[in-house]
Motif scaffolding. Structure first.
Motif, PDB file in Angstrom:
ATOM      1  N   GLU A  89      30.366  17.492  43.271  1.00 15.63           N
ATOM      2  CA  GLU A  89      30.582  17.532  41.818  1.00 15.63           C
ATOM      3  C   GLU A  89      29.568  18.473  41.169  1.00 15.63           C
ATOM      4  O   GLU A  89      29.898  19.264  40.290  1.00 15.63           O
ATOM      5  N   LEU A  90      28.322  18.399  41.661  1.00 17.58           N
ATOM      6  CA  LEU A  90      27.266  19.253  41.110  1.00 17.58           C
ATOM      7  C   LEU A  90      27.529  20.729  41.436  1.00 17.58           C
ATOM      8  O   LEU A  90      27.398  21.605  40.567  1.00 17.58           O
ATOM      9  N   ILE A  91      27.927  21.006  42.682  1.00 11.15           N
ATOM     10  CA  ILE A  91      28.243  22.397  43.062  1.00 11.15           C
ATOM     11  C   ILE A  91      29.396  22.897  42.191  1.00 11.15           C
ATOM     12  O   ILE A  91      29.382  24.023  41.679  1.00 11.15           O
ATOM     13  N   ASP A  92      30.399  22.027  41.996  1.00  9.68           N
ATOM     14  CA  ASP A  92      31.555  22.363  41.148  1.00  9.68           C
ATOM     15  C   ASP A  92      31.061  22.767  39.752  1.00  9.68           C
ATOM     16  O   ASP A  92      31.415  23.829  39.228  1.00  9.68           O
ATOM     17  N   LEU A  93      30.189  21.942  39.173  1.00 10.31           N
ATOM     18  CA  LEU A  93      29.691  22.219  37.816  1.00 10.31           C
ATOM     19  C   LEU A  93      28.954  23.561  37.754  1.00 10.31           C
ATOM     20  O   LEU A  93      29.267  24.412  36.917  1.00 10.31           O
ATOM     21  N   VAL A  94      27.997  23.745  38.646  1.00  6.95           N
ATOM     22  CA  VAL A  94      27.159  24.960  38.586  1.00  6.95           C
ATOM     23  C   VAL A  94      28.022  26.202  38.841  1.00  6.95           C
ATOM     24  O   VAL A  94      27.960  27.188  38.097  1.00  6.95           O
TER      25      VAL A  94
ATOM     26  N   SER B 194      35.872   9.798  45.988  1.00 10.55           N
ATOM     27  CA  SER B 194      35.945  11.226  46.308  1.00 10.55           C
ATOM     28  C   SER B 194      36.027  12.101  45.065  1.00 10.55           C
ATOM     29  O   SER B 194      35.733  13.282  45.119  1.00 10.55           O
ATOM     30  N   PHE B 195      36.426  11.536  43.921  1.00 14.14           N
ATOM     31  CA  PHE B 195      36.503  12.361  42.715  1.00 14.14           C
ATOM     32  C   PHE B 195      35.431  11.982  41.701  1.00 14.14           C
ATOM     33  O   PHE B 195      35.507  12.344  40.537  1.00 14.14           O
TER      34      PHE B 195
ATOM     35  N   GLY C  45      35.287  20.194  49.713  1.00 13.99           N
ATOM     36  CA  GLY C  45      34.747  19.128  48.874  1.00 13.99           C
ATOM     37  C   GLY C  45      35.735  18.020  48.539  1.00 13.99           C
ATOM     38  O   GLY C  45      35.337  16.945  48.100  1.00 13.99           O
ATOM     39  N   GLY C  46      37.042  18.278  48.741  1.00 14.58           N
ATOM     40  CA  GLY C  46      38.036  17.241  48.482  1.00 14.58           C
ATOM     41  C   GLY C  46      38.113  16.793  47.034  1.00 14.58           C
ATOM     42  O   GLY C  46      38.494  15.669  46.730  1.00 14.58           O
ATOM     43  N   ARG C  47      37.756  17.663  46.073  1.00 17.67           N
ATOM     44  CA  ARG C  47      37.841  17.280  44.668  1.00 17.67           C
ATOM     45  C   ARG C  47      39.237  17.493  44.109  1.00 17.67           C
ATOM     46  O   ARG C  47      39.537  17.084  42.998  1.00 17.67           O
ATOM     47  N   ALA C  48      40.095  18.187  44.831  1.00 20.75           N
ATOM     48  CA  ALA C  48      41.483  18.358  44.418  1.00 20.75           C
ATOM     49  C   ALA C  48      42.326  18.460  45.681  1.00 20.75           C
ATOM     50  O   ALA C  48      41.813  18.771  46.753  1.00 20.75           O
ATOM     51  N   ALA C  49      43.620  18.178  45.529  1.00 22.78           N
ATOM     52  CA  ALA C  49      44.483  18.101  46.701  1.00 22.78           C
ATOM     53  C   ALA C  49      44.939  19.487  47.152  1.00 22.78           C
ATOM     54  O   ALA C  49      45.254  20.339  46.339  1.00 22.78           O
ATOM     55  N   MET C  50      44.964  19.711  48.461  1.00 19.12           N
ATOM     56  CA  MET C  50      45.546  20.928  49.045  1.00 19.12           C
ATOM     57  C   MET C  50      46.961  20.631  49.520  1.00 19.12           C
ATOM     58  O   MET C  50      47.905  21.319  49.203  1.00 19.12           O
ATOM     59  N   GLU C  51      47.054  19.593  50.361  1.00 17.38           N
ATOM     60  CA  GLU C  51      48.348  19.267  50.950  1.00 17.38           C
ATOM     61  C   GLU C  51      49.020  18.193  50.105  1.00 17.38           C
ATOM     62  O   GLU C  51      48.346  17.503  49.332  1.00 17.38           O
TER      63      GLU C  51
ATOM     64  N   LEU D  55      33.655  27.792  44.357  1.00 12.60           N
ATOM     65  CA  LEU D  55      34.467  26.749  43.724  1.00 12.60           C
ATOM     66  C   LEU D  55      35.656  26.366  44.592  1.00 12.60           C
ATOM     67  O   LEU D  55      35.974  25.191  44.743  1.00 12.60           O
ATOM     68  N   LEU D  56      36.326  27.384  45.135  1.00 15.11           N
ATOM     69  CA  LEU D  56      37.505  27.129  45.959  1.00 15.11           C
ATOM     70  C   LEU D  56      37.115  26.224  47.130  1.00 15.11           C
ATOM     71  O   LEU D  56      37.821  25.263  47.456  1.00 15.11           O
ATOM     72  N   VAL D  57      35.967  26.516  47.749  1.00 18.48           N
ATOM     73  CA  VAL D  57      35.506  25.716  48.880  1.00 18.48           C
ATOM     74  C   VAL D  57      35.127  24.302  48.416  1.00 18.48           C
ATOM     75  O   VAL D  57      35.553  23.305  48.991  1.00 18.48           O
ATOM     76  N   ALA D  58      34.350  24.227  47.316  1.00 16.23           N
ATOM     77  CA  ALA D  58      33.839  22.922  46.882  1.00 16.23           C
ATOM     78  C   ALA D  58      34.951  22.043  46.311  1.00 16.23           C
ATOM     79  O   ALA D  58      34.905  20.827  46.433  1.00 16.23           O
ATOM     80  N   VAL D  59      35.943  22.645  45.676  1.00 14.03           N
ATOM     81  CA  VAL D  59      36.973  21.842  45.033  1.00 14.03           C
ATOM     82  C   VAL D  59      38.147  21.576  45.981  1.00 14.03           C
ATOM     83  O   VAL D  59      38.594  20.446  46.099  1.00 14.03           O
ATOM     84  N   TYR D  60      38.626  22.626  46.668  1.00 15.90           N
ATOM     85  CA  TYR D  60      39.867  22.480  47.439  1.00 15.90           C
ATOM     86  C   TYR D  60      39.689  22.411  48.955  1.00 15.90           C
ATOM     87  O   TYR D  60      40.327  21.608  49.613  1.00 15.90           O
TER      88      TYR D  60
END
Ligand code: HEC
Length: 409
Positions: free
Chosen positions: A9-14, A348-349, A105-111, A97-102
């Motif tokens: 979440e922190l990586i996402d923010l920064v 996870s979120f 990091g599992g912050r958003a769904a891929m599949e 962001l792409l790595v940390a979120v999708y």
């Protein structure tokens, strides 16, 4: 020790903060320079100073005089400012962001099993293919075909783009599909800066050092791809914020919604680019905006994949004629509260994604419209149906809301 949900979440923010600032700077520069190119006043005939055009600007209480010049034997000026770190910072923070979120990091769904049966690894591999494969195809066509047959290159790139859009929206979670197509276009733009614009600027500097003037052929090459970048800006920006619009990415035809957004963005850019030499530009701009809005409205309101909650609709057999709050609440507790709670069991979120909590009847009552939209109409909640909500439960919630969504007995 892993990074954990709070760490991501922190990586996402920064990364997001940096990304938005760098993107504003990059796009802002690009818009300003393209605008200057179109407003420059040509020098008087017979001018031999190397001037290509000049313009006057008024900003923050002062006048600025800008001259675009081929230097005319004057040699390299100093200091000379380059513009490239805005682009690189935007791309690097976006990749993070792409790595940390999708991807990790599992912050958003891929599949999304409602779209295609892929494992997370397969979906990430496809996401990587869309981003890096898209850049590779673009570079190949630009270098191998465009110099000899520019029209053929344009058609190939257009068809390739549509193919990528269809693959992405057929295989990935809708939100991830839109974002990955945006990341592909943005990576092509950053690639244009790193692989064409900056190298040709280096050559340009070399040509000035050897002859005292800029070689116009080198300038033209950099300008061509920078115009591509200019057309990509509006589509990329809308794709980057498309995650807020589930009726588009999870509607009946996400691929069509995506294409409408991209075509409308590029068309608006085109009208704005040509407005200086095009008297009727206001009319055309209005027509483009109206046509795009109507197309999006139609796509958003196409009947969803699920039949509404009217009594007697197919699949509704066995639903109670009148749904009580107790029945609805049981479903929400079971299928939504894992994430949407002050004390979520699925971390996870982070706590309460989007600030939405369903712990009390009041909290549920204040989100009725969005609960219906996400769980019944677009079926984008529970996220990738992580809590296995059934069709019957969606219809039950739909009927309860249709009947007023009362939370008092
Ligand atoms: C696995 C975790 C998870 C579960 C379970 C879940 N959600 Fe969400 N929800 C999220 C995330 C992540 C977001 C923010 C991203 C987004 O909006 O897509 C969100 C956002 C929302 C929002 C706010 C955004 C908007 O569109 O208004 C609503 C409303 C919502 N969810 C409703 C529900 C409902 C109703 C359920 C149960 C049927 C549910 N959610 C189950 C993870 C979850």
């Amino acid at each position: 020790m892993g990074i954990g949900p709070r760490g991501f979440e922190l990586i996402d923010l920064v990364a997001r903060w940096i990304h938005v600032i760098a993107a504003i700077m990059w796009v802002g520069n690009s818009m300003l320079f393209n605008w200057m190119d179109r407003t420059l006043v040509k020098p008087a005939p017979g001018d031999t100073t190397g001037t290509i055009g000049t313009t006057w600007l008024l900003h923050s209480g002062a006048f600025y005089h800008v001259e675009k010049t081929a230097l005319g034997g004057r040699g390299l000026p100093s200091p000379l400012h380059w513009f490239k770190w805005q682009a690189y910072t935007t791309w690097l923070s976006g990749a993070m962001l792409l790595v940390a979120v999708y991807w990790v990091g599992g912050r958003a769904a891929m599949e999304d099993s409602g779209v295609a049966r892929l494992t997370h690894g397969q979906a990430v591999a496809l996401g990587m293919f869309i981003v890096f494969g898209g850049v590779a195809v673009y570079e190949l066509v630009q270098r191998a075909i465009a110099p000899r047959a520019p029209r053929v290159a344009e058609v190939l790139l257009g068809l390739g783009f549509v193919a990528m859009v269809i693959v992405a929206t057929r295989m990935l979670n809708g939100r991830a599909a839109f974002l990955h197509i945006g990341a592909m276009l943005a990576s092509i733009m950053a690639g244009n800066v790193a692989m064409t614009i900056v190298p040709s600027q280096r050559e340009l500097v070399k040509s000035v050092n050897s002859s005292g003037s800029a070689d116009p052929v080198i300038s033209a090459r950099a300008k061509r791809v920078s115009i591509h970048n200019n057309y990509f800006t509006f589509p990329v920006i809308v794709l980057m914020v498309s995650g807020h619009f589930p009726s588009l990415y999870a509607g009946r035809a996400p691929w069509a919604s995506l294409l409408v957004l991209v075509i409308a963005g590029a068309a608006v850019r085109h009208v704005l680019n040509t407005r200086f030499s095009f008297a009727a530009w206001r009319v055309v701009l209005g027509a483009v905006l109206v046509a795009a809005t109507v197309a999006l409205y139609v796509l958003m309101t196409l009947p969803a994949r699920v039949v509404g909650a009217a009594v007697g609709a197919p699949g509704e057999e066995g639903l109670p004629a009148v749904v009580t709050f107790a029945e609805a609440r049981r479903v929400i507790d079971r299928r939504c509260a894992a994430c949407h709670s002050m004390t979520p069991s699925d971390l996870s979120f982070g706590a309460a994604p989007a600030g939405v909590m369903f712990d009390t009847p009041e909290q549920i009552a204040s989100h009725l419209g969005r609960i219906r939209e996400r769980a019944v109409v677009t079926r984008t909640m529970p996220l990738v149906n992580k809590t296995n909500m059934t069709e019957r439960e969606r219809l039950l919630i739909g009927r309860w809301i249709e009947q007023g969504g009362k939370t008092a007995p």
